[in-house]
Write an enzyme that holds these catalytic residues in place. Structure first.
Site, PDB file in Angstrom:
ATOM      1  N   GLU A   1      29.007  62.783  96.042  1.00 52.56           N
ATOM      2  CA  GLU A   1      28.864  61.744  95.043  1.00 52.56           C
ATOM      3  C   GLU A   1      29.662  62.062  93.801  1.00 52.56           C
ATOM      4  OE1 GLU A   1      25.336  59.304  92.893  1.00 52.56           O
ATOM      5  OE2 GLU A   1      25.352  61.469  92.819  1.00 52.56           O
TER       6      GLU A   1
ATOM      7  N   LEU B   1      20.291  69.446 101.496  1.00 52.27           N
ATOM      8  CA  LEU B   1      21.206  68.370 101.878  1.00 52.27           C
ATOM      9  C   LEU B   1      21.939  67.798 100.680  1.00 52.27           C
ATOM     10  CD1 LEU B   1      19.357  68.586 104.372  1.00 52.27           C
ATOM     11  CD2 LEU B   1      19.527  66.118 104.597  1.00 52.27           C
ATOM     12  N   THR B   2      21.573  68.240  99.523  1.00 48.06           N
ATOM     13  CA  THR B   2      22.106  67.614  98.321  1.00 48.06           C
ATOM     14  C   THR B   2      23.604  67.691  98.268  1.00 48.06           C
ATOM     15  OG1 THR B   2      21.592  69.702  97.319  1.00 48.06           O
ATOM     16  CG2 THR B   2      20.128  67.883  96.835  1.00 48.06           C
ATOM     17  N   CYS B   3      24.193  66.594  97.842  1.00 47.40           N
ATOM     18  CA  CYS B   3      25.646  66.551  97.746  1.00 47.40           C
ATOM     19  C   CYS B   3      26.071  66.057  96.387  1.00 47.40           C
ATOM     20  CB  CYS B   3      26.222  65.643  98.814  1.00 47.40           C
ATOM     21  SG  CYS B   3      25.898  66.267 100.445  1.00 47.40           S
ATOM     22  N   ILE B   4      25.377  66.517  95.379  1.00 46.35           N
ATOM     23  CA  ILE B   4      25.769  66.168  94.021  1.00 46.35           C
ATOM     24  C   ILE B   4      26.966  66.979  93.653  1.00 46.35           C
ATOM     25  CG2 ILE B   4      23.525  65.443  93.225  1.00 46.35           C
ATOM     26  CD1 ILE B   4      22.988  68.287  92.623  1.00 46.35           C
TER      27      ILE B   4
END
Lengths: 459, 622
Positions: free
Chosen positions: B277, B419-422
């Site tokens: 993102e 899993l965060t895709c910041i």
């Protein structure tokens, strides 16, 4: 003549009354048609006619073609009883029942102990004229009323708070007050707000009340001048509160001058009053405000006036901000958030940020009251927030002093400042609320000219 | 805004500026004055010129205005009838380098002013104190308030588990990590470990992909250190390859882990859009990987790259990343199974006994870790059966993001599969939790008693944010702790609940220290008076999300500063406010104070400047 709509709840506070008439009943002007079910006052028909409909919130009466000047008189009794019977309520704003305000019925004693009756003749909201006109026409009647109320409420002293700019009226009062040592007058500057009841207490008595305190904490009752006249009518003329004085002003054909209408039957529609004033100006209009520009609300043409209605203001047409980001500064002196959001929507703006004036304390009932009405706590921090939120415009509802402070930094930051009263002020020919050029203090000597242009900025 | 007598006293040496118009003859009181906390902004925007302004302390002694002047007018000598002589100018805020306390163990005293609007104003109290920076308040553009560390009592950096040296400490549970060396990875027909060579069945990847509707393909390749200059799509995760022995659950018994090799997950859509993102870390690995961060690849390790291609538009929807991670885990699980069967104790190269210790009588602290739970690709699998596995785990989004308690060993045994895709620079990879520095430092700190770790998700909607935040506050209240850490990853939206967590805990009388990347780009979008102690995880030179993987994540040096800060706060010391604009200097001076207090040297990690410059970084950032 149009149908008259008598609302069962005539003030902003209290509970709706219960009708004591039925559909089809013939009623006479002055006849009792509804009585309180809780906090409230008697409601009397302002016309003679026939009850044609009763809804949850109003009684609708079709007036007879011929209307009498006269009215059904209320019964004789003590002064307090007659004020109660006449359904007198406060005409300065919220419409609190007068008989409760001035007498402690529960303990059967006056509300004050050698206290003060402070008569609010400030005509606080800009553009209004009916209060001062009433005093100007019969100042002696006001003084009689003050004495009646002082006696009921347990006051030794009456003080009439009036703006110094009404010189001719003040001279008439002064002539009478010479011989009336129990009553004096206190001169007010021409800024907003002066009529907020705690502001009246502060100006007259020098006591700054906390927002949650009533004037009784300063051994005082604050009462609007028109309410005093209604008490006199009840006592001397046995007249219920069925007629109302008010100001109609703004985008009316023929100019921006005030149309003061006296003895308008309560329940008359906004439309009828605008027609009576001459109809809408051809330029069109933005909104119709019932009440003052600061504290009134947008209304509709078919809405009826109540005993507490002081004005109908017709504003200039709305500007189109084309969706621009607008910051709202909510304070206690002007509109609440809902009212401000409504205005932004009418301006076709997008609310981007909301700030509250530091002094606008939220009361338990959700309304806000100012800690120090008319004395600014500083606004630049809010402006910084608006700027950070990317606002192009801000809309404020602040008093004269706070508006001045907003202006000290807002425009320099590139914020375009609008005041919620702008369109009404333009329509009535009143200066916009922006910078403050007059002193917040006036000399109590009517002949001393106050310093009005000493507003330098040292930088 | 007008100020109180108390505030006026605190700011006695700051300029006196009227908040509002005041008329000639007015006797000046605190209510006439604007809060000095906002002056810097006003000066910056040209609204205020403080030249010649008298100080508040000089004009509050009965001075009267001789002229009517407007709001934001500084009080100068020519507009008051009298003023007191200037004094105490030397008492102006002490600089940070102004000496640490003499005794090493005493926490430095730091004076904090209340948060006013956008900033928290810190100034040092009495000379023996230290600077702390706190980002507060208002987001957007202006004044990215920096965060920084505090003061004094830094724990000795302990390499050995503290429990072994601490007589009074109680060992609650222990766990063993057995390390197995891998120095070669080969893709082939069978998954097995022979000696120090890991063979992976190549077809396992396609099987993993086939089981996931959204995954079009999953390909494995091996990147060895001599090939670090390899282009890669955005890195979604770095995972240790580890498995439990027997039927042990996470945080207990024995864990086997492969050393020298990690799993790297990357992903794009069919159209070639990165699964990410706020920026993405695609590019050459040697230019975009911040080596040796807790969550990153250590330089020298072999990278097994599992690269997935998913349906278009699924890069920003929750099912996309979930499918990728699940597919990859099919491969990893096959490796785990081989580890279980084939590894023997003779192959163990290192054994680590990890103990959860409690220290009765010491200050009880809790670590709250905010993890992303906004949906889209912001999610985490909690408590899988295997370390950083998928099976058996619950996504925290499905749990409603409510706070969930874990013990420190569970955390370091891979209970979070991230899993965060910041923003890549501030994202905590799965490996980060496996090596979580704050948990490590806290459990090895003899001065504190770590009661546990709470994970709380960061939901998308503000109402949900405050919902979980209130639950968190209640949970922390029930723990009866003396202090709390709140950490977060990323910046922006999650700061709403991050600061709310701090408020919910702080208003219960529990001192809180927050950890976040803030610096220049990530200034808090919101704040409250409890956000007065903050450690900024920024390492980047420019204070930005630079898309270098894990660059701005929480490291040991941050944990040490945070512990020092929390101890100071728990000792009743207040904390000095930050500079208005982010500066590395605050962190540096805090580090220096800690070093002086403990006589130890803190090794600070490198930042992106140590990496070869990528074209992307050159063009976009530096």
């Amino acid at each position: 003549m149009e149908n008259i709509q008598m609302l069962l709840k005539q003030g902003a506070v209290g509970k709706p009354c219960a009708p004591v008439v039925a559909v089809g009943d013939k009623v006479k002007r002055g006849q009792l048609i509804a009585t309180p079910t809780g906090l409230g006052v008697n409601v009397h028909s302002s016309v003679s006619g026939e009850v044609i409909e009763i809804t949850d919130d109003r009684i609708i009466i079709k007036p007879d073609d011929e209307q009498p000047e006269d009215y059904v008189k209320i019964a004789k009794g003590s002064n307090l009883e007659m004020i109660k019977e006449a359904g007198v309520l406060g005409q300065g704003g919220a419409g609190f029942p007068t008989f409760i305000k001035i007498y402690d019925g529960k303990n059967d004693k006056p509300v004050l102990d050698h206290g003060y009756i402070l008569v609010n003749a400030s005509e606080c909201e800009p553009g209004l004229a009916h209060n001062i006109q009433q005093i100007d026409e019969d100042p002696a009647r006001l003084l009689r009323g003050i004495h009646y109320i002082m006696e009921i409420a347990g006051a030794d002293k009456g003080i009439i708070a009036i703006k110094k700019k009404h010189r001719e009226t003040i001279l008439k009062l002064d002539a009478l007050l010479k011989d009336d040592p129990a009553i004096e007058r206190h001169l007010l500057p021409d800024i907003y707000p002066m009529g907020e009841e705690r502001a009246v207490v502060r100006e007259c008595l020098g006591i700054e009340l906390e927002p949650d305190k009533l004037p009784s904490a300063a051994n005082a009752v604050v009462i609007n001048s028109e309410t005093v006249y209604s008490c006199v009518a009840a006592i001397e003329d046995q007249k219920p509160l069925i007629d109302k004085n008010l100001t109609v002003r703004g985008m009316i054909k023929g100019g921006s001058e005030a149309h003061v209408f006296e003895n308008v039957p309560v329940g008359t529609s906004v439309q009828a009053l605008i027609d009576r004033a001459g109809g809408f100006d051809e330029m069109g209009y933005g909104e119709i405000i019932m009440g003052g520009a600061f504290t009134g609300k947008a209304t509709t043409l078919d809405a009826p006036i109540t005993k507490a209605t002081g004005a109908i203001l017709v504003t200039r047409p709305f500007r189109d901000l084309k969706g621009a980001k607008v910051g709202i500064l909510v304070c206690a002196c002007g509109g609440n958030l809902e009212r401000m959001e409504d205005l932004v929507a009418k301006y076709n703006g997008t609310v981007a940020h909301v700030c509250y004036c530091k002094q606008a304390q939220e009361m338990p009932n959700g309304t806000r009251k100012c800690e120090r009405p008319g004395n600014c706590p500083g606004q630049v921090k809010n402006n910084l927030e608006f700027k950070k939120a990317g606002c192009e415009y801000i809309i404020i509802g602040n008093c004269s002093d706070c508006s001045n402070t907003v202006m000290a930094s807002g425009p320099k930051m590139g914020l375009k400042v609008m005041h919620m009263t702008d369109l009404a002020m333009m329509a009535v020919g009143h200066p916009l609320y922006r910078t403050l050029k007059v002193s917040k203090k006036v000399d109590q000597d009517l002949d001393v000219v106050d310093n009005v242009e000493d507003n330098e900025t040292v930088q | 805004m007008s100020i109180t007598a108390e505030t006026a006293k605190q700011h006695a040496n700051d300029p006196a500026v009227l908040c509002c118009r005041a008329e000639a003859g007015t006797e000046l009181t605190p209510a006439n004055f604007e809060d000095p906390a906002i002056f810097p902004d006003l000066v910056d925007s040209g609204l205020l010129n403080l030249d010649g302004a008298l100080k508040l302390g000089q004009v509050l002694n009965g001075s009267k205005l001789t002229k009517t002047v407007d709001s934001l007018t500084p009080i100068t000598a020519d507009i008051v009838d009298k003023f007191d002589a200037a004094e105490g100018e030397e008492e102006a805020p002490a600089a940070a380098e102004e000496a640490a306390p003499a005794e090493a163990a005493a926490p430095a005293a730091v004076a904090a002013a209340p948060a006013v609007g956008g900033y928290i104003n810190l100034h040092i109290g009495e000379g023996k104190n230290i600077d702390i920076q706190i980002p507060a308040g208002i987001g957007g553009g202006v004044a990215a308030a920096p965060a920084a560390a505090v003061a004094a009592a830094a724990p000795a950096a302990a390499a050995a588990p503290a429990a072994e040296e601490e007589g009074e400490a109680v060992v609650v549970r222990e766990m063993t990590r057995k390390h197995y060396k891998i120095d070669k990875v080969v893709l082939g027909d069978e998954t097995k470990i022979e000696g120090t060579t890991l063979y992976i069945r190549k077809a396992a990847a396609q099987e993993g992909a086939d089981a996931q509707k959204l995954v079009h393909s999953l390909e494995l390749d091996v990147i060895t250190p001599d090939n670090y200059h390899t282009y890669t799509e955005t890195v979604m995760d770095i995972q240790p390859i580890a498995t439990k022995e027997d039927d042990y659950e996470l945080g207990e018994g024995v864990t086997r882990v492969l050393d020298g090799v990690v799993m790297m997950v990357t992903g794009i859509t069919e159209e070639g859009v990165q699964v990410g993102e706020f920026g993405s870390s695609e590019g050459y690995i040697d230019e975009n990987m911040m080596w040796n961060r807790p969550g990153a690849v250590d330089k020298g390790e072999i990278i097994i790259r599992a690269h997935a291609v998913i349906d278009n538009k699924k890069n920003m929807e929750r099912p996309g990343p979930i499918a990728i991670h699940t597919a990859v885990d099919h491969v990893t699980q096959e490796i785990r199974n081989a580890m279980k069967k084939q590894l023997t104790d003779e192959q163990v190269v290192d054994t680590q006994v990890m103990r959860q210790v409690r220290r009765p009588g010491k200050k009880k602290i809790v670590i709250v870790k905010e993890i992303m739970g906004q949906g889209a690709m912001h999610d985490n699998f909690l408590f899988p059966t295997e370390p950083v596995g998928v099976l058996g785990a619950k996504p925290n989004v499905d749990l409603g993001n409510v706070p969930v308690a874990a013990n420190p060993l569970e955390v370091m045994d891979g209970c979070i599969h991230a899993l965060t895709c910041i923003g890549p620079a501030s994202k905590e990879m799965s490996r980060h939790y496996w090596r979580e520095p704050l948990v490590y430092e806290a459990i090895h700190d003899d001065d504190v008693d770590l009661v546990g770790v709470i994970f709380v998700g960061s939901p998308q909607a503000n109402t949900d944010k405050f919902y979980v935040s209130r639950r968190l506050g209640q949970m922390v209240e029930s723990m009866n702790v003396d202090g709390a850490f709140v950490t977060t990853e990323g910046f922006g939206n999650n700061h709403v609940d991050f600061t709310s967590h701090i408020e919910q805990i702080g208003k219960r009388g529990v001192p809180v220290v927050g950890f976040s990347f803030c610096a220049v780009q990530g200034a808090l979008v919101t704040g409250n008076k409890y956000c007065d102690a903050m450690v900024d995880n920024n390492k980047s030179m420019s204070g930005i999300e630079n898309e270098v993987l894990a660059c701005n994540t929480l490291c040991h040096e941050d944990a040490i500063r945070g512990l020092a800060m929390l101890k100071a706060k728990m000792a009743g010391e207040s904390i000095k406010a930050p500079e208005r604009k982010y500066t590395h200097a605050v962190k540096e001076s805090n580090v220096e104070l800690i070093e002086k207090a403990y006589g130890t040297k803190m090794e600070l990690v490198d930042n992106e400047q140590a990496l070869p410059m990528s074209e992307k970084r050159k063009a976009k950032y530096d």
